[in-house]
Design a protein around this motif. Structure first.
Motif, PDB file in Angstrom:
ATOM      1  N   ASP A  97      36.645  38.178  31.114  1.00 38.66           N
ATOM      2  CA  ASP A  97      35.124  37.820  31.547  1.00 38.66           C
ATOM      3  C   ASP A  97      34.674  38.416  32.865  1.00 38.66           C
ATOM      4  OD1 ASP A  97      35.014  36.737  29.084  1.00 38.66           O
ATOM      5  OD2 ASP A  97      34.851  34.798  29.687  1.00 38.66           O
ATOM      6  N   GLU A  98      35.558  38.117  33.712  1.00 42.29           N
ATOM      7  CA  GLU A  98      35.221  38.721  35.135  1.00 42.29           C
ATOM      8  C   GLU A  98      35.334  40.075  35.170  1.00 42.29           C
ATOM      9  OE1 GLU A  98      37.239  38.414  39.555  1.00 42.29           O
ATOM     10  OE2 GLU A  98      37.904  37.157  38.093  1.00 42.29           O
ATOM     11  N   GLY A  99      35.943  40.852  34.406  1.00 46.92           N
ATOM     12  CA  GLY A  99      36.102  42.231  34.421  1.00 46.92           C
ATOM     13  C   GLY A  99      34.776  42.677  33.868  1.00 46.92           C
ATOM     14  N   VAL A 100      34.383  42.125  32.627  1.00 47.88           N
ATOM     15  CA  VAL A 100      33.225  42.779  32.022  1.00 47.88           C
ATOM     16  C   VAL A 100      31.762  42.463  33.035  1.00 47.88           C
ATOM     17  CG1 VAL A 100      31.302  41.827  30.335  1.00 47.88           C
ATOM     18  CG2 VAL A 100      33.868  42.037  29.869  1.00 47.88           C
ATOM     19  N   SER A 101      31.745  41.089  33.784  1.00 44.70           N
ATOM     20  CA  SER A 101      30.738  41.081  34.731  1.00 44.70           C
ATOM     21  C   SER A 101      30.619  42.237  35.828  1.00 44.70           C
ATOM     22  CB  SER A 101      30.943  39.756  35.309  1.00 44.70           C
ATOM     23  OG  SER A 101      30.610  39.035  34.285  1.00 44.70           O
ATOM     24  N   ARG A 102      31.968  42.493  36.184  1.00 48.10           N
ATOM     25  CA  ARG A 102      32.362  43.489  37.189  1.00 48.10           C
ATOM     26  C   ARG A 102      31.713  44.775  36.674  1.00 48.10           C
ATOM     27  NH1 ARG A 102      36.020  44.020  41.295  1.00 48.10           N
ATOM     28  NH2 ARG A 102      35.409  41.705  41.808  1.00 48.10           N
ATOM     29  N   LEU A 103      32.108  45.259  35.382  1.00 49.43           N
ATOM     30  CA  LEU A 103      31.755  46.584  35.015  1.00 49.43           C
ATOM     31  C   LEU A 103      30.074  46.492  34.961  1.00 49.43           C
ATOM     32  CD1 LEU A 103      32.871  48.009  31.810  1.00 49.43           C
ATOM     33  CD2 LEU A 103      30.363  47.770  31.934  1.00 49.43           C
ATOM     34  N   ILE A 104      29.558  45.475  34.766  1.00 46.09           N
ATOM     35  CA  ILE A 104      28.248  45.627  34.622  1.00 46.09           C
ATOM     36  C   ILE A 104      27.357  45.488  35.921  1.00 46.09           C
ATOM     37  CG2 ILE A 104      26.046  43.951  33.940  1.00 46.09           C
ATOM     38  CD1 ILE A 104      27.518  43.154  31.450  1.00 46.09           C
ATOM     39  N   HIS A 105      28.066  44.670  36.981  1.00 42.48           N
ATOM     40  CA  HIS A 105      27.360  44.724  38.152  1.00 42.48           C
ATOM     41  C   HIS A 105      27.680  46.051  38.865  1.00 42.48           C
ATOM     42  CE1 HIS A 105      27.363  40.077  38.337  1.00 42.48           C
ATOM     43  NE2 HIS A 105      26.152  40.612  37.849  1.00 42.48           N
ATOM     44  N   ASP A 106      28.926  46.850  38.570  1.00 39.62           N
ATOM     45  CA  ASP A 106      29.256  48.074  39.131  1.00 39.62           C
ATOM     46  C   ASP A 106      28.104  49.156  38.820  1.00 39.62           C
ATOM     47  OD1 ASP A 106      31.336  47.166  40.753  1.00 39.62           O
ATOM     48  OD2 ASP A 106      32.581  48.100  39.464  1.00 39.62           O
ATOM     49  N   GLN A 107      27.749  48.842  37.560  1.00 37.04           N
ATOM     50  CA  GLN A 107      26.605  49.813  36.704  1.00 37.04           C
ATOM     51  C   GLN A 107      25.293  49.364  37.632  1.00 37.04           C
ATOM     52  OE1 GLN A 107      27.753  52.674  35.157  1.00 37.04           O
ATOM     53  NE2 GLN A 107      26.255  52.063  33.441  1.00 37.04           N
ATOM     54  N   VAL A 108      25.042  48.386  37.890  1.00 36.48           N
ATOM     55  CA  VAL A 108      23.828  47.885  38.226  1.00 36.48           C
ATOM     56  C   VAL A 108      23.751  48.681  39.935  1.00 36.48           C
ATOM     57  CG1 VAL A 108      22.406  46.027  39.273  1.00 36.48           C
ATOM     58  CG2 VAL A 108      23.339  45.856  37.042  1.00 36.48           C
ATOM     59  N   HIS A 109      24.726  48.618  40.763  1.00 37.26           N
ATOM     60  CA  HIS A 109      24.835  48.880  41.844  1.00 37.26           C
ATOM     61  C   HIS A 109      24.600  50.472  42.016  1.00 37.26           C
ATOM     62  CE1 HIS A 109      25.964  48.855  46.198  1.00 37.26           C
ATOM     63  NE2 HIS A 109      26.865  49.765  45.878  1.00 37.26           N
ATOM     64  N   ALA A 110      25.308  50.913  40.848  1.00 40.28           N
ATOM     65  CA  ALA A 110      25.177  52.633  40.881  1.00 40.28           C
ATOM     66  C   ALA A 110      23.939  53.025  40.465  1.00 40.28           C
ATOM     67  CB  ALA A 110      26.165  53.051  39.808  1.00 40.28           C
ATOM     68  N   PHE A 111      23.135  52.216  39.847  1.00 42.27           N
ATOM     69  CA  PHE A 111      21.742  52.527  39.555  1.00 42.27           C
ATOM     70  C   PHE A 111      20.798  52.212  40.430  1.00 42.27           C
ATOM     71  CE2 PHE A 111      22.952  53.675  35.408  1.00 42.27           C
ATOM     72  CZ  PHE A 111      22.264  54.177  34.666  1.00 42.27           C
ATOM     73  N   GLY A 112      21.274  51.598  41.705  1.00 50.37           N
ATOM     74  CA  GLY A 112      20.426  51.334  42.818  1.00 50.37           C
ATOM     75  C   GLY A 112      19.609  49.771  42.603  1.00 50.37           C
ATOM     76  N   GLY A 113      20.432  48.922  42.070  1.00 52.94           N
ATOM     77  CA  GLY A 113      19.754  47.752  41.571  1.00 52.94           C
ATOM     78  C   GLY A 113      20.444  46.563  42.314  1.00 52.94           C
ATOM     79  N   SER A 114      20.212  45.461  41.771  1.00 55.31           N
ATOM     80  CA  SER A 114      20.420  44.169  42.307  1.00 55.31           C
ATOM     81  C   SER A 114      21.254  43.253  41.417  1.00 55.31           C
ATOM     82  CB  SER A 114      19.399  43.191  43.058  1.00 55.31           C
ATOM     83  OG  SER A 114      19.807  41.964  43.330  1.00 55.31           O
TER      84      SER A 114
END
Length: 476
Positions: A413-430
């Protein structure tokens, strides 16, 4: 009796002298609802729950806490989603509930302002404004329970941010009890006050870590004369983005709500929420809940809407669409949107991600991230919905059907959230759009915020709360 226990006994007696015997709760059973996160995820342990009834009482309690070295966890309606309103740090702490600070102190319909105490529910403020034909536009699913102090402390968003902004944008002034027990009063309600630092902004969104909001001056607006609520069906998020752009051009500031709902969300609601039914004869990949609120007569708004809908059809952007012809039908559309979280809960555990990305990149983000999850975590189901108009999506994931044979052990679960948040960060998001940080997202702060930003936040915290007694363990 040890010296420490005697100290706390004396401290609690002093608190009772300030607030009254019945408003200092130490009984384990009575404390439980205050100490528990409302979804049952975690329970804190408070020395007591203290319920002051005035700003003076709040200030007196803060000073007593300083003398006894007792931390304070401010709490409004306890409806937060990031463990921000219950004790999570190891320090001895009280919960300071603002529920008795529940008066509307002043309503100025000429100046379009309302002064409310922190414990007023959002619904009560909306009603008070409506009684003088004014609108307080903040709208949340929890508005019957959440309080304006909590809304301000988390800078809550909601469904009308596209037109009216976050809670921060709806506040003209605050009354705050600082960490040393002093009262900062800025309840003048001026639209223009260019006299140095805008101190209210330090406390809005600070989640009670810098001081305790006890009252606020809020902006009101005239009540719109007409509303149009529509549910549109589209084949892709790209089409939804095009429609958002055209709606902005067509309706300008009258465009109030633009919500994106994926087919997975609709299916969950129809399956788990009684009284809901499909609006369209066939399922579509996405639906849009769109609302326009205007000051023109209803006939004018309806005519402009008809012209807009024809433009969408001619541009091949619209698969189907229904304009609500009654309040009941509009409410039914809203129920489809507002029941998604409840339907998810009934369907089983899921990972929630309250994210923001630039509006123009939403289709690309959704497509790329869904594909990444499908490749790396087969069987994961994305439940994507939210406030597309302001860039805030709830990109939730159910991992109940994940194929563990094909998924790396590290992608828990932590890895899934990390994957999504890394994507958000790469897209210039929050990684947090409207829910805040609380205790849940402190690690994300360290991963995604710059060291410069974190250093400045720590400096503000040190300056305003050097003893670290205000909501410890939250944000930083």
């Amino acid at each position: 009796m040890t010296q420490g226990s005697l100290l706390y006994t004396n401290f609690l007696s002093a608190c009772r002298a300030v607030c009254g015997e019945q408003f200092v709760i130490t009984d384990t059973a009575e404390k439980q609802s205050f100490e528990s996160e409302w979804r049952g995820r975690q329970k804190g342990d408070a020395l007591a729950v203290v319920l002051p009834a005035s700003t003076r009482e709040v200030a007196d309690i803060v000073r007593l806490c300083r003398e006894a070295n007792v931390a304070i966890v401010p709490q409004g309606g306890n409806t937060g989603l990031v463990l921000g309103s219950i004790p999570t740090a190891p320090q001895t702490a009280i919960i300071l509930s603002t529920r008795r600070l529940n008066r509307v102190r002043q309503l100025d319909s000429d100046g379009n302002t309302l002064i409310a105490e922190a414990g007023c529910t959002l619904a009560a403020i909306q009603q008070a404004a409506a009684e003088v034909n004014r609108l307080f536009p903040l709208s949340l699913a929890s508005e019957g329970t959440c309080t304006i102090g909590g809304n301000l402390s988390t800078n809550a968003g909601g469904t009308a941010v596209l037109r009216y902004g976050n809670t921060r944008d709806l506040c003209l002034g605050l009354e705050v009890v600082t960490a040393n027990g002093e009262v900062l009063t800025q309840l003048h309600g001026l639209r223009k006050d260019n006299t140095g630092y805008d101190l209210k902004q330090w406390f809005i969104g600070a989640e009670g870590t810098l001081g305790i909001i006890t009252a606020a001056v809020l902006k009101l607006y005239p009540q719109p004369r007409s509303r149009c609520t529509a549910l549109l069906a589209v084949q892709s998020a790209e089409n939804a983005l095009h429609i958002l752009r055209l709606a902005g051009d067509q309706f300008g500031p009258a465009l109030t709500t633009f919500e994106l709902i994926s087919r997975v969300c609709t299916d969950l609601v129809l399956q788990h929420i009684p009284g809901t039914r499909a609006v369209f004869a066939q399922p579509y990949p996405y639906q849009i809940l769109l609302e326009i609120s205007d000051f023109h007569p209803s006939a004018h708004t309806a005519a402009v809407w008809e012209d807009f809908q024809q433009n969408l059809i001619q541009a091949n952007l619209l698969a189907d669409g229904v304009l609500a012809t009654s309040v009941a039908q509009a409410d039914a559309f809203w129920k489809l949107r507002e029941s998604i979280s409840e339907a998810q809960a009934k369907a089983g555990r899921n990972l929630k991600h309250d994210i923001a990305v630039p509006v123009s990149r939403i289709p690309e983000f959704v497509k790329q991230t869904e594909q990444l999850l499908a490749n790396r975590c087969p069987g994961a189901q994305v439940v994507c919905f939210g406030h597309m108009g302001d860039g805030n999506l709830h990109f939730n994931v159910s991992t109940q059907a994940v194929d563990r044979q094909r998924t790396p052990d590290a992608l828990n679960d932590e890895g899934v959230s990390r994957l999504i948040h890394d994507q958000v960060h790469a897209f210039g998001g929050s990684f947090s759009a409207e829910h805040g940080i609380g205790a849940m997202k402190r690690d994300d702060m360290l991963r995604y915020k710059s060291e410069t930003a974190l250093s400045l936040m720590r400096a503000v915290k040190q300056a305003l709360d050097p003893a670290g007694m205000m909501n410890p363990g939250k944000i930083l």
